[in-house]
Design a protein around this motif. Structure first.
Motif, mmCIF file in Angstrom:
data_model
loop_
_atom_site.group_PDB
_atom_site.id
_atom_site.type_symbol
_atom_site.label_atom_id
_atom_site.label_comp_id
_atom_site.label_asym_id
_atom_site.label_seq_id
_atom_site.Cartn_x
_atom_site.Cartn_y
_atom_site.Cartn_z
ATOM 1 N N VAL A 86 -25.109 -15.323 -4.218
ATOM 2 C CA VAL A 86 -24.804 -16.725 -3.919
ATOM 3 C C VAL A 86 -25.725 -17.254 -2.821
ATOM 4 O O VAL A 86 -26.278 -18.347 -2.939
ATOM 5 N N GLU A 87 -25.891 -16.453 -1.755
ATOM 6 C CA GLU A 87 -26.735 -16.895 -0.647
ATOM 7 C C GLU A 87 -28.163 -17.139 -1.121
ATOM 8 O O GLU A 87 -28.692 -16.398 -1.943
ATOM 9 N N GLY A 88 -28.742 -18.199 -0.614
ATOM 10 C CA GLY A 88 -30.123 -18.524 -0.943
ATOM 11 C C GLY A 88 -30.270 -19.429 -2.152
ATOM 12 O O GLY A 88 -31.358 -19.928 -2.428
ATOM 13 N N THR A 89 -29.194 -19.675 -2.881
ATOM 14 C CA THR A 89 -29.277 -20.547 -4.053
ATOM 15 C C THR A 89 -29.186 -22.006 -3.611
ATOM 16 O O THR A 89 -28.762 -22.319 -2.500
ATOM 17 N N ALA A 90 -29.578 -22.893 -4.516
ATOM 18 C CA ALA A 90 -29.511 -24.323 -4.215
ATOM 19 C C ALA A 90 -28.068 -24.750 -3.971
ATOM 20 O O ALA A 90 -27.788 -25.558 -3.086
ATOM 21 N N GLY A 91 -27.136 -24.185 -4.750
ATOM 22 C CA GLY A 91 -25.722 -24.514 -4.571
ATOM 23 C C GLY A 91 -25.213 -24.077 -3.214
ATOM 24 O O GLY A 91 -24.456 -24.790 -2.557
ATOM 25 N N HIS A 92 -25.650 -22.900 -2.769
ATOM 26 C CA HIS A 92 -25.250 -22.390 -1.453
ATOM 27 C C HIS A 92 -25.751 -23.322 -0.360
ATOM 28 O O HIS A 92 -25.005 -23.684 0.551
ATOM 29 N N LYS A 93 -27.011 -23.725 -0.453
ATOM 30 C CA LYS A 93 -27.586 -24.633 0.550
ATOM 31 C C LYS A 93 -26.821 -25.963 0.571
ATOM 32 O O LYS A 93 -26.494 -26.483 1.627
ATOM 33 N N PHE A 94 -26.516 -26.484 -0.618
ATOM 34 C CA PHE A 94 -25.784 -27.746 -0.708
ATOM 35 C C PHE A 94 -24.426 -27.640 -0.002
ATOM 36 O O PHE A 94 -24.059 -28.492 0.798
ATOM 37 N N VAL A 95 -23.681 -26.581 -0.309
ATOM 38 C CA VAL A 95 -22.355 -26.401 0.295
ATOM 39 C C VAL A 95 -22.462 -26.199 1.797
ATOM 40 O O VAL A 95 -21.711 -26.788 2.566
ATOM 41 N N MET A 96 -23.421 -25.370 2.229
ATOM 42 C CA MET A 96 -23.571 -25.127 3.667
ATOM 43 C C MET A 96 -23.956 -26.408 4.410
ATOM 44 O O MET A 96 -23.456 -26.668 5.493
ATOM 45 N N ASP A 97 -24.825 -27.223 3.818
ATOM 46 C CA ASP A 97 -25.194 -28.498 4.435
ATOM 47 C C ASP A 97 -23.974 -29.415 4.525
ATOM 48 O O ASP A 97 -23.747 -30.075 5.527
ATOM 49 N N ARG A 98 -23.173 -29.453 3.462
ATOM 50 C CA ARG A 98 -21.989 -30.293 3.440
ATOM 51 C C ARG A 98 -20.972 -29.809 4.477
ATOM 52 O O ARG A 98 -20.369 -30.602 5.190
ATOM 53 N N VAL A 99 -20.796 -28.506 4.565
ATOM 54 C CA VAL A 99 -19.858 -27.934 5.537
ATOM 55 C C VAL A 99 -20.304 -28.279 6.952
ATOM 56 O O VAL A 99 -19.496 -28.632 7.806
ATOM 57 N N ALA A 100 -21.605 -28.199 7.204
ATOM 58 C CA ALA A 100 -22.127 -28.497 8.539
ATOM 59 C C ALA A 100 -21.878 -29.966 8.901
ATOM 60 O O ALA A 100 -21.630 -30.286 10.050
ATOM 61 N N ARG A 101 -21.925 -30.837 7.907
ATOM 62 C CA ARG A 101 -21.730 -32.266 8.161
ATOM 63 C C ARG A 101 -20.263 -32.641 8.325
ATOM 64 O O ARG A 101 -19.919 -33.501 9.100
ATOM 65 N N LYS A 102 -19.401 -32.018 7.546
ATOM 66 C CA LYS A 102 -18.014 -32.481 7.471
ATOM 67 C C LYS A 102 -17.032 -31.341 7.686
ATOM 68 O O LYS A 102 -16.198 -31.050 6.862
ATOM 69 N N ARG A 103 -17.141 -30.676 8.790
ATOM 70 C CA ARG A 103 -16.263 -29.551 9.108
ATOM 71 C C ARG A 103 -15.029 -30.072 9.833
ATOM 72 O O ARG A 103 -15.137 -30.735 10.870
ATOM 73 N N PRO A 104 -13.842 -29.814 9.285
ATOM 74 C CA PRO A 104 -12.629 -30.257 9.979
ATOM 75 C C PRO A 104 -12.565 -29.637 11.382
ATOM 76 O O PRO A 104 -12.929 -28.491 11.565
ATOM 77 N N VAL A 105 -12.116 -30.427 12.326
ATOM 78 C CA VAL A 105 -12.068 -29.945 13.704
ATOM 79 C C VAL A 105 -10.659 -29.589 14.162
ATOM 80 O O VAL A 105 -10.492 -29.007 15.211
ATOM 81 N N THR A 106 -9.658 -29.927 13.366
ATOM 82 C CA THR A 106 -8.295 -29.603 13.753
ATOM 83 C C THR A 106 -7.778 -28.428 12.928
ATOM 84 O O THR A 106 -8.109 -28.307 11.750
ATOM 85 N N PRO A 107 -6.966 -27.578 13.522
ATOM 86 C CA PRO A 107 -6.386 -26.475 12.753
ATOM 87 C C PRO A 107 -5.600 -27.012 11.560
ATOM 88 O O PRO A 107 -4.788 -27.923 11.703
ATOM 89 N N GLY A 108 -5.886 -26.467 10.385
ATOM 90 C CA GLY A 108 -5.232 -26.910 9.165
ATOM 91 C C GLY A 108 -6.009 -27.954 8.392
ATOM 92 O O GLY A 108 -5.729 -28.210 7.233
ATOM 93 N N GLY A 109 -7.007 -28.549 9.033
ATOM 94 C CA GLY A 109 -7.771 -29.625 8.402
ATOM 95 C C GLY A 109 -8.458 -29.224 7.111
ATOM 96 O O GLY A 109 -8.624 -30.044 6.207
#
Length: 166
Positions: A86-109
């Protein structure tokens, strides 16, 4: 007063298996924990109140996705991001970029919940205030990394009050 036994499941556990576990252990909820033991959410019997025949198949979903679906948010299955191939694929990069942008900051988010957490240093009156103010049944007691070390329920508090009164 704190129950130091926190039962938990990982977000990839099928919801139906989590329900069976609660039934076997005679408990009403499970902490949803990431690979490091950090609390991501709470899966409880009350999460089953929306199950009707037309959405019964949702019980086959992993707990993390089930909770996110119930709370109308999108859950990113973090446990799958580091699997071989999975790592290194285009899908992995897309998800990791999205996670970096929109990571919930509250527990449970991550699963659409707003968890109310306590610290070991919180007073009983403070915990009771959390339960009443937020209209919840349990508060997880966590360490500085949000890893649950215990849980306090309304039942625990009532039992303690009855002990003191008698």
């Amino acid at each position: 007063l704190i129950s130091y036994s926190v039962e938990g499941v990982h977000p990839e556990t099928p919801a139906v298996e989590a329900m069976a576990s609660m039934s076997r252990k005679r408990i009403s909820s499970l902490a949803v924990l990431d690979a490091n033991g950090k609390i991501l959410g709470n899966f409880s019997q009350s999460d089953m109140r929306t199950i009707i025949s037309s959405n019964f198949g949702a019980l086959a979903l992993p707990v993390g996705e089930y909770l996110a679906h119930e709370n109308r948010v999108e859950f990113v299955g973090f446990n799958r991001l580091h699997e071989e191939g999975v790592e290194g694929t285009a899908g992995h990069k897309f998800v990791m970029d999205r996670v970096a942008r929109k990571r919930p900051v509250t527990p449970g988010g991550e699963v659409g919940q707003e968890l109310v957490l306590a610290r070991k240093s919180d007073s009983l009156s403070g915990v009771i205030d959390m339960l009443v103010t937020n209209r919840i049944h349990r508060v997880y007691v966590v360490d500085e990394s949000d890893v649950p070390i215990g849980v306090i329920t309304c039942t625990d508090i009532l039992k303690k009050l009855l002990q003191v009164a008698t």
